[in-house]
Design a protein around this motif. Structure first.
Motif, PDB file in Angstrom:
ATOM      1  N   THR A   1      27.243  68.845  53.813  1.00  0.00           N
ATOM      2  CA  THR A   1      27.219  69.840  54.888  1.00  0.00           C
ATOM      3  C   THR A   1      26.849  69.172  56.220  1.00  0.00           C
ATOM      4  N   ARG A   2      26.549  67.877  56.173  1.00  0.00           N
ATOM      5  CA  ARG A   2      26.132  67.146  57.374  1.00  0.00           C
ATOM      6  C   ARG A   2      27.310  66.394  57.977  1.00  0.00           C
ATOM      7  N   ASP A   3      27.388  66.420  59.307  1.00  0.00           N
ATOM      8  CA  ASP A   3      28.506  65.770  60.017  1.00  0.00           C
ATOM      9  C   ASP A   3      28.652  64.308  59.632  1.00  0.00           C
ATOM     10  N   VAL A   4      27.528  63.582  59.601  1.00  0.00           N
ATOM     11  CA  VAL A   4      27.594  62.140  59.420  1.00  0.00           C
ATOM     12  C   VAL A   4      28.173  61.758  58.068  1.00  0.00           C
ATOM     13  N   TRP A   5      27.889  62.535  57.023  1.00  0.00           N
ATOM     14  CA  TRP A   5      28.422  62.214  55.703  1.00  0.00           C
ATOM     15  C   TRP A   5      29.912  62.482  55.632  1.00  0.00           C
ATOM     16  N   VAL A   6      30.349  63.579  56.221  1.00  0.00           N
ATOM     17  CA  VAL A   6      31.783  63.873  56.245  1.00  0.00           C
ATOM     18  C   VAL A   6      32.529  62.788  57.017  1.00  0.00           C
ATOM     19  N   ASP A   7      32.023  62.468  58.188  1.00  0.00           N
ATOM     20  CA  ASP A   7      32.703  61.481  59.030  1.00  0.00           C
ATOM     21  C   ASP A   7      32.784  60.124  58.346  1.00  0.00           C
ATOM     22  N   LEU A   8      31.637  59.604  57.919  1.00  0.00           N
ATOM     23  CA  LEU A   8      31.622  58.275  57.336  1.00  0.00           C
ATOM     24  C   LEU A   8      32.327  58.229  55.983  1.00  0.00           C
ATOM     25  N   GLY A   9      32.171  59.282  55.194  1.00  0.00           N
ATOM     26  CA  GLY A   9      32.846  59.304  53.897  1.00  0.00           C
ATOM     27  C   GLY A   9      34.353  59.220  54.036  1.00  0.00           C
TER      28      GLY A   9
ATOM     29  N   GLY B   1      46.844  62.033  52.633  1.00  0.00           N
ATOM     30  CA  GLY B   1      46.689  63.332  51.995  1.00  0.00           C
ATOM     31  C   GLY B   1      45.388  64.035  52.284  1.00  0.00           C
ATOM     32  N   ALA B   2      44.648  63.593  53.278  1.00  0.00           N
ATOM     33  CA  ALA B   2      43.369  64.222  53.608  1.00  0.00           C
ATOM     34  C   ALA B   2      43.601  65.621  54.181  1.00  0.00           C
ATOM     35  N   PRO B   3      42.661  66.547  53.951  1.00  0.00           N
ATOM     36  CA  PRO B   3      42.809  67.906  54.488  1.00  0.00           C
ATOM     37  C   PRO B   3      42.847  67.907  56.014  1.00  0.00           C
ATOM     38  N   ALA B   4      43.888  68.510  56.576  1.00  0.00           N
ATOM     39  CA  ALA B   4      44.098  68.479  58.022  1.00  0.00           C
ATOM     40  C   ALA B   4      42.934  69.095  58.787  1.00  0.00           C
ATOM     41  N   GLU B   5      42.337  70.173  58.241  1.00  0.00           N
ATOM     42  CA  GLU B   5      41.225  70.828  58.937  1.00  0.00           C
ATOM     43  C   GLU B   5      40.052  69.873  59.124  1.00  0.00           C
ATOM     44  N   VAL B   6      39.792  69.081  58.114  1.00  0.00           N
ATOM     45  CA  VAL B   6      38.667  68.152  58.180  1.00  0.00           C
ATOM     46  C   VAL B   6      38.965  67.014  59.153  1.00  0.00           C
ATOM     47  N   VAL B   7      40.169  66.505  59.105  1.00  0.00           N
ATOM     48  CA  VAL B   7      40.552  65.419  60.010  1.00  0.00           C
ATOM     49  C   VAL B   7      40.433  65.863  61.459  1.00  0.00           C
ATOM     50  N   GLU B   8      40.912  67.052  61.772  1.00  0.00           N
ATOM     51  CA  GLU B   8      40.825  67.541  63.147  1.00  0.00           C
ATOM     52  C   GLU B   8      39.383  67.821  63.562  1.00  0.00           C
ATOM     53  N   ASP B   9      38.573  68.265  62.619  1.00  0.00           N
ATOM     54  CA  ASP B   9      37.155  68.484  62.904  1.00  0.00           C
ATOM     55  C   ASP B   9      36.484  67.170  63.294  1.00  0.00           C
ATOM     56  N   ILE B  10      36.758  66.106  62.548  1.00  0.00           N
ATOM     57  CA  ILE B  10      36.188  64.789  62.872  1.00  0.00           C
ATOM     58  C   ILE B  10      36.677  64.322  64.240  1.00  0.00           C
ATOM     59  N   ARG B  11      37.961  64.499  64.486  1.00  0.00           N
ATOM     60  CA  ARG B  11      38.534  64.045  65.756  1.00  0.00           C
ATOM     61  C   ARG B  11      37.889  64.763  66.941  1.00  0.00           C
TER      62      ARG B  11
ATOM     63  N   GLY C   1      27.614  77.582  59.944  1.00  0.00           N
ATOM     64  CA  GLY C   1      27.199  77.275  58.586  1.00  0.00           C
ATOM     65  C   GLY C   1      28.313  77.484  57.579  1.00  0.00           C
ATOM     66  N   GLN C   2      29.136  78.515  57.809  1.00  0.00           N
ATOM     67  CA  GLN C   2      30.246  78.783  56.896  1.00  0.00           C
ATOM     68  C   GLN C   2      31.255  77.641  56.915  1.00  0.00           C
ATOM     69  N   TRP C   3      31.545  77.135  58.116  1.00  0.00           N
ATOM     70  CA  TRP C   3      32.505  76.028  58.202  1.00  0.00           C
ATOM     71  C   TRP C   3      31.917  74.744  57.615  1.00  0.00           C
ATOM     72  N   ARG C   4      30.638  74.508  57.829  1.00  0.00           N
ATOM     73  CA  ARG C   4      30.019  73.320  57.241  1.00  0.00           C
ATOM     74  C   ARG C   4      30.170  73.324  55.718  1.00  0.00           C
ATOM     75  N   ALA C   5      29.934  74.479  55.120  1.00  0.00           N
ATOM     76  CA  ALA C   5      30.042  74.577  53.662  1.00  0.00           C
ATOM     77  C   ALA C   5      31.490  74.360  53.215  1.00  0.00           C
ATOM     78  N   ARG C   6      32.433  75.010  53.896  1.00  0.00           N
ATOM     79  CA  ARG C   6      33.834  74.860  53.521  1.00  0.00           C
ATOM     80  C   ARG C   6      34.312  73.422  53.753  1.00  0.00           C
ATOM     81  N   ARG C   7      33.922  72.854  54.875  1.00  0.00           N
ATOM     82  CA  ARG C   7      34.312  71.470  55.179  1.00  0.00           C
ATOM     83  C   ARG C   7      33.790  70.505  54.116  1.00  0.00           C
ATOM     84  N   GLY C   8      32.543  70.732  53.677  1.00  0.00           N
ATOM     85  CA  GLY C   8      31.981  69.876  52.647  1.00  0.00           C
ATOM     86  C   GLY C   8      32.749  69.949  51.346  1.00  0.00           C
TER      87      GLY C   8
END
Length: 246
Positions: free
Chosen positions: A160-168, A198-208, A220-227
Motif C-alpha cells: 500500500t506504500r508508494d515506494v514498494w510499488v515503484d521499486l518493485g 504486461g504490467a497493469p496500465a493503471e499502476v504504470v501511469e500512477d508511477i509515472r 486509501g481505496q486506490w492504494r489498496a487496489r494498486r497494491g
C-alpha cells in the motif's frame, strides 16, 4: 547553482579532511534520470586510510552537519578503501536514511559505476574497482528477484506504500533487461518498458504521474487496489523470469 549542486559541494568540502581518493555518483544522478527533490543522491567514496572507529565518527559528524540542508535526507554514501573495494561481499560503512550502518556495494551498483558512474572527485571507478563479470551480475539479479522481492509480495501492507510499488515494478523491468540483454537501464526506461511486459496500465501511469508530475495524494481505496494489482502481476512475472534464467 541548484540545491543538488550546493549540497554536493558542501558534502565534498566536508570530506576534504579525510583525503578521499575518489567520490562517485551512481543511480539516477549518474544515469540521467535524476529528479531533484524526488530522487536519492547515491554516492560512493573511496578513502585512502583504513576506516577506523575514529574515521566512522568523523563521517557521521560530517553528515550530521548537513542535516538542515535541502535534500540532505536523500544523500546516501557508502565508504570504501582500496583494500576493501574488490570484495563484493564486504559490508562497508554507509550513511543512508539519516543513520550509519554497513552494507555491501552490489554488483548492479558496481556495473553502474563502470558503465556510467559520474566522477565527482578524484580517480575513475575503473582505477579502483574490479570489473563485474556478466555471470556475477546475472546471479545477483536473480537472487534479488527470487529471495527478496518474491517473498515480499506476501506482505500485503507493504504494497500500500508508494515506494514498494515503484521499486518493485521498476526493479522487475530493469532485471528483465539485464538478464535478457546483459545491460542496465534507467528507471525512466524501465517505466516505458513495463506496458510491453504486461504490467497493469493503471499502476504504470500512477508511477509515472508521481515520479514526473505533481498529482494529488492517492486515496486509501486506490492504494489498496494498486497494491493488489501490483502483487497479482509481479508474482507470476518474477516466477517466470527466475525460471527462464535458471
Amino acid at each position: 547553482m541548484t540545491q543538488t549542486d550546493a549540497l554536493l559541494d558542501r558534502f565534498l568540502t566536508g570530506l576534504e579532511a579525510l583525503g578521499p581518493l575518489a567520490v562517485w555518483a551512481h543511480g539516477s544522478l549518474a544515469g540521467g534520470d535524476y529528479q531533484e527533490g524526488r530522487s536519492d543522491l547515491d554516492l560512493i567514496a573511496v578513502l585512502d586510510d583504513p576506516v577506523t572507529p575514529r574515521t566512522v565518527w568523523r563521517l557521521a559528524l560530517s553528515h550530521a552537519r548537513l542535516r538542515n540542508e535541502p535534500l540532505a535526507r536523500q544523500l546516501h554514501c557508502t565508504y570504501l578503501t582500496p583494500d576493501t573495494a574488490g570484495d563484493p561481499a564486504r559490508r562497508h560503512p554507509t550513511w543512508a536514511h539519516e543513520e550509519l550502518f554497513k552494507r555491501p556495494v552490489t554488483p548492479v551498483t558496481r556495473r553502474e559505476l563502470h558503465g556510467f558512474g559520474r566522477v565527482l572527485h578524484g580517480k575513475a571507478p575503473a582505477e579502483l574497482l574490479p570489473p563485474v563479470p556478466d555471470r556475477e551480475l546475472g546471479d545477483f539479479v536473480v537472487r534479488d528477484q527470487r529471495d527478496f522481492w518474491r517473498p515480499a509480495l506476501d506482505d500485503r501492507p507493504l504494497w500500500t506504500r508508494d515506494v514498494w510499488v515503484d521499486l518493485g515494478m521498476l526493479t522487475f523491468a530493469r532485471a528483465t533487461v539485464t538478464l535478457r540483454d546483459g545491460r542496465l537501464i534507467s528507471k525512466r526506461e524501465a517505466l516505458d518498458l513495463l506496458p510491453a511486459l504486461g504490467a497493469p496500465a493503471e499502476v504504470v501511469e500512477d508511477i509515472r504521474r508521481r515520479r514526473y508530475d505533481a498529482p494529488a495524494p492517492p486515496t486509501g481505496q486506490w492504494r489498496a487496489r494498486r497494491g493488489e494489482l501490483t502483487r497479482s502481476y509481479l508474482r507470476p512475472a518474477i516466477d517466470a523470469l527466475v525460471a527462464s534464467y535458471s
